[in-house]
Design a protein around this motif. Sequence first.
Motif, mmCIF file in Angstrom:
data_model
loop_
_atom_site.group_PDB
_atom_site.id
_atom_site.type_symbol
_atom_site.label_atom_id
_atom_site.label_comp_id
_atom_site.label_asym_id
_atom_site.label_seq_id
_atom_site.Cartn_x
_atom_site.Cartn_y
_atom_site.Cartn_z
ATOM 1 N N LEU A 100 1.489 15.265 -12.937
ATOM 2 C CA LEU A 100 0.283 15.880 -13.512
ATOM 3 C C LEU A 100 0.232 17.376 -13.223
ATOM 4 C CD1 LEU A 100 -2.333 13.107 -12.637
ATOM 5 C CD2 LEU A 100 -1.575 13.746 -14.946
ATOM 6 N N MET A 101 0.598 17.748 -11.997
ATOM 7 C CA MET A 101 0.570 19.165 -11.637
ATOM 8 C C MET A 101 1.582 19.945 -12.467
ATOM 9 S SD MET A 101 -1.758 19.699 -9.312
ATOM 10 C CE MET A 101 -1.309 21.178 -8.419
ATOM 11 N N ARG A 102 2.750 19.380 -12.659
ATOM 12 C CA ARG A 102 3.765 20.068 -13.467
ATOM 13 C C ARG A 102 3.348 20.158 -14.932
ATOM 14 N NH1 ARG A 102 7.108 17.196 -9.920
ATOM 15 N NH2 ARG A 102 7.249 15.417 -11.344
ATOM 16 N N GLY A 103 2.500 19.216 -15.379
ATOM 17 C CA GLY A 103 2.027 19.223 -16.763
ATOM 18 C C GLY A 103 0.752 20.031 -16.954
ATOM 19 N N GLY A 104 0.303 20.679 -15.894
ATOM 20 C CA GLY A 104 -0.887 21.515 -15.993
ATOM 21 C C GLY A 104 -2.180 20.745 -15.950
ATOM 22 N N GLN A 105 -2.130 19.485 -15.610
ATOM 23 C CA GLN A 105 -3.354 18.664 -15.576
ATOM 24 C C GLN A 105 -3.902 18.630 -14.147
ATOM 25 O OE1 GLN A 105 -1.026 15.430 -17.617
ATOM 26 N NE2 GLN A 105 -2.972 15.174 -18.731
ATOM 27 N N GLU A 158 -6.912 19.024 -12.863
ATOM 28 C CA GLU A 158 -8.136 18.272 -12.578
ATOM 29 C C GLU A 158 -7.847 16.802 -12.323
ATOM 30 O OE1 GLU A 158 -12.334 17.273 -14.793
ATOM 31 O OE2 GLU A 158 -11.339 19.170 -15.279
ATOM 32 N N GLN A 159 -7.006 16.200 -13.173
ATOM 33 C CA GLN A 159 -6.641 14.784 -12.986
ATOM 34 C C GLN A 159 -5.853 14.591 -11.679
ATOM 35 O OE1 GLN A 159 -6.429 16.558 -15.767
ATOM 36 N NE2 GLN A 159 -6.402 15.282 -17.633
ATOM 37 N N ALA A 160 -4.996 15.590 -11.400
ATOM 38 C CA ALA A 160 -4.195 15.499 -10.160
ATOM 39 C C ALA A 160 -5.098 15.517 -8.930
ATOM 40 C CB ALA A 160 -3.195 16.648 -10.103
ATOM 41 N N GLU A 161 -6.112 16.397 -8.919
ATOM 42 C CA GLU A 161 -7.035 16.481 -7.785
ATOM 43 C C GLU A 161 -7.818 15.187 -7.611
ATOM 44 O OE1 GLU A 161 -7.253 18.740 -5.495
ATOM 45 O OE2 GLU A 161 -5.688 19.970 -6.423
ATOM 46 N N GLU A 162 -8.162 14.571 -8.731
ATOM 47 C CA GLU A 162 -8.880 13.287 -8.672
ATOM 48 C C GLU A 162 -8.049 12.213 -7.990
ATOM 49 O OE1 GLU A 162 -10.828 10.041 -11.758
ATOM 50 O OE2 GLU A 162 -10.430 12.087 -12.464
ATOM 51 N N GLY A 193 -7.768 12.528 -4.164
ATOM 52 C CA GLY A 193 -8.885 11.934 -3.437
ATOM 53 C C GLY A 193 -8.629 10.465 -3.129
ATOM 54 N N LYS A 194 -8.015 9.786 -4.077
ATOM 55 C CA LYS A 194 -7.705 8.366 -3.879
ATOM 56 C C LYS A 194 -6.591 8.175 -2.837
ATOM 57 C CE LYS A 194 -9.077 6.950 -8.544
ATOM 58 N NZ LYS A 194 -8.631 6.330 -9.814
ATOM 59 N N THR A 195 -5.630 9.104 -2.802
ATOM 60 C CA THR A 195 -4.512 8.952 -1.844
ATOM 61 C C THR A 195 -4.993 9.088 -0.402
ATOM 62 O OG1 THR A 195 -3.966 11.324 -1.988
ATOM 63 C CG2 THR A 195 -2.797 9.837 -3.478
ATOM 64 N N ILE A 253 0.837 -1.199 0.000
ATOM 65 C CA ILE A 253 0.000 0.000 0.000
ATOM 66 C C ILE A 253 0.876 1.255 0.000
ATOM 67 C CG2 ILE A 253 -1.752 1.308 1.290
ATOM 68 C CD1 ILE A 253 -2.686 -1.429 2.423
ATOM 69 N N SER A 254 1.974 1.221 0.779
ATOM 70 C CA SER A 254 2.869 2.377 0.826
ATOM 71 C C SER A 254 3.503 2.633 -0.539
ATOM 72 C CB SER A 254 3.960 2.163 1.884
ATOM 73 O OG SER A 254 3.405 2.038 3.177
ATOM 74 N N ALA A 255 3.876 1.543 -1.223
ATOM 75 C CA ALA A 255 4.472 1.687 -2.558
ATOM 76 C C ALA A 255 3.452 2.285 -3.533
ATOM 77 C CB ALA A 255 4.948 0.328 -3.056
ATOM 78 N N GLU A 256 2.195 1.846 -3.411
ATOM 79 C CA GLU A 256 1.135 2.382 -4.270
ATOM 80 C C GLU A 256 0.916 3.870 -4.001
ATOM 81 O OE1 GLU A 256 -3.608 1.577 -5.311
ATOM 82 O OE2 GLU A 256 -2.531 0.263 -3.907
ATOM 83 N N ALA A 257 0.922 4.244 -2.728
ATOM 84 C CA ALA A 257 0.732 5.649 -2.357
ATOM 85 C C ALA A 257 1.890 6.510 -2.862
ATOM 86 C CB ALA A 257 0.599 5.771 -0.840
ATOM 87 N N ASN A 258 3.107 5.982 -2.756
ATOM 88 C CA ASN A 258 4.281 6.733 -3.225
ATOM 89 C C ASN A 258 4.243 6.929 -4.740
ATOM 90 O OD1 ASN A 258 5.352 6.972 -0.652
ATOM 91 N ND2 ASN A 258 6.575 5.092 -0.806
ATOM 92 N N ALA A 259 3.838 5.860 -5.444
ATOM 93 C CA ALA A 259 3.739 5.946 -6.903
ATOM 94 C C ALA A 259 2.674 6.960 -7.306
ATOM 95 C CB ALA A 259 3.427 4.567 -7.481
ATOM 96 N N MET A 260 1.564 6.963 -6.561
ATOM 97 C CA MET A 260 0.475 7.890 -6.864
ATOM 98 C C MET A 260 0.902 9.333 -6.580
ATOM 99 S SD MET A 260 -3.505 7.426 -5.735
ATOM 100 C CE MET A 260 -3.539 5.766 -6.403
ATOM 101 N N ALA A 261 1.670 9.530 -5.495
ATOM 102 C CA ALA A 261 2.157 10.873 -5.166
ATOM 103 C C ALA A 261 3.086 11.388 -6.266
ATOM 104 C CB ALA A 261 2.874 10.852 -3.823
#
Length: 423
Positions: free
Chosen positions: A63-68, A70-74, A77-79, A49-57
């Motif tokens: 996504l934030m650096r790419g200007g996306q 909305e996708q980043a905020e989504e 929520g999962k994190t 689970i920690s590895a999944e959370a780190n990958a998601m972070a």
Amino acid sequence: MLQVSYIRENREKVLERLSVKNFKQPELVDTIISLDEERRQTQTSLDSISAEANAMAKQIGELMRGGQKEQAEELKGKTAGLKEQIKLMGDKLTHAEEELHKNLVLLPNLPHTSVAKGSTPEENENIFEFGEKPVLPLNALPHWELATKYDIIDFELGNKIAGAGFPVYKGKGAKLQRALINFFLDHAEEAGYREVQPPIVVNEASGFGTGQLPDKEGQMYHVGLDNLYLIPTAEVPVTNLYRDVIVKEDELPIKNCAYTPCFRREAGSYGAHVRGLNRLHQFDKVEIVQITHPDESYHTIELMSAHVQSLLQKLGLPYRVLRLCGGDMSFASALTYDMEVWSGAQERWLEVSSVSNFETFQSNRLKLRFKGKEGKAQLAHTLNGSALALPRIVASLLENNQTEKGIRIPEALVPYTRFEWID
């Protein structure tokens, strides 16, 4: 404390060796294996689970650096859900580790393969005897009567000041005590031991590290206000000098000795066999302690036994060496030799030393490791022995050397006492 990996991989051998010590809770072995499996599975889930959370972070950052945004905020929520899972799994892991530790500390050390099964001191193996028992006159006195006759030890005065088991040594009795301490320390130094002077009180962590806690609370004097314990032997503070320490392999063996008073409640001790100096609540002892490479510890215990025997020979005391059976061994020991001297007037053997190898049992609790040539840290072996405990040595010296003239001091001890007779 036994290593969980060893228990898991050697279940049958562990059960067989525990039976030699007459251990009454063999079901604990399977409980420990089950708890360890639960702990390992929980750790695996938490890591996943920690590895999944780190990958998601990491993905959110990209996504934030790419200007996306909305996708980043989504994904954020999962994190939040993953963080809650991580907390729950972390709590579960902590509980599993606590339960595992709580059960693990209840297992005694495994006896060496040379240790025979047995339940009583009578089943200990007599492996060596030295010296001839003295022939004493018919009117020979036990040491407690000799102590009164020559006014060198006062048991009643000690009882007045503190209670039974706290004698007062006077005159040549006090000088004999000091002489024996220095005699033992000098010979330990000659054998390569470094003298240390440790505290005579220890905290709970120290008592746990060498196996006195939680096994022997009832035998130790507890200073309640400060939650400290009076030491039952110098083994406890001297071995704990290396708690949470990693030493270098080329520093082994580490050899220390110490003189300390020792304190034992000896609850339930009574009867003729505890008269005089036979069983005390406070007594003096010189202890030798070694930390060795695992490959050397069984050679080391023979050297330590030989050192103790050399002291008894120099004092001219007849003695025997016993290899303790499983049922008479301590909770922490893998192999113990007891040295007993012959007490002439009492006509009985008195234990004056125990020399023990604890293998990794203490070092696992202490986290005492050494770093080998390959750079990998591994557990050291610890050993200790009485060299020697004074009360029964004094009892035997007084009884075995009594004459019409007085009590003769062994020749090797005269330079330390600076008198040849107690008269």
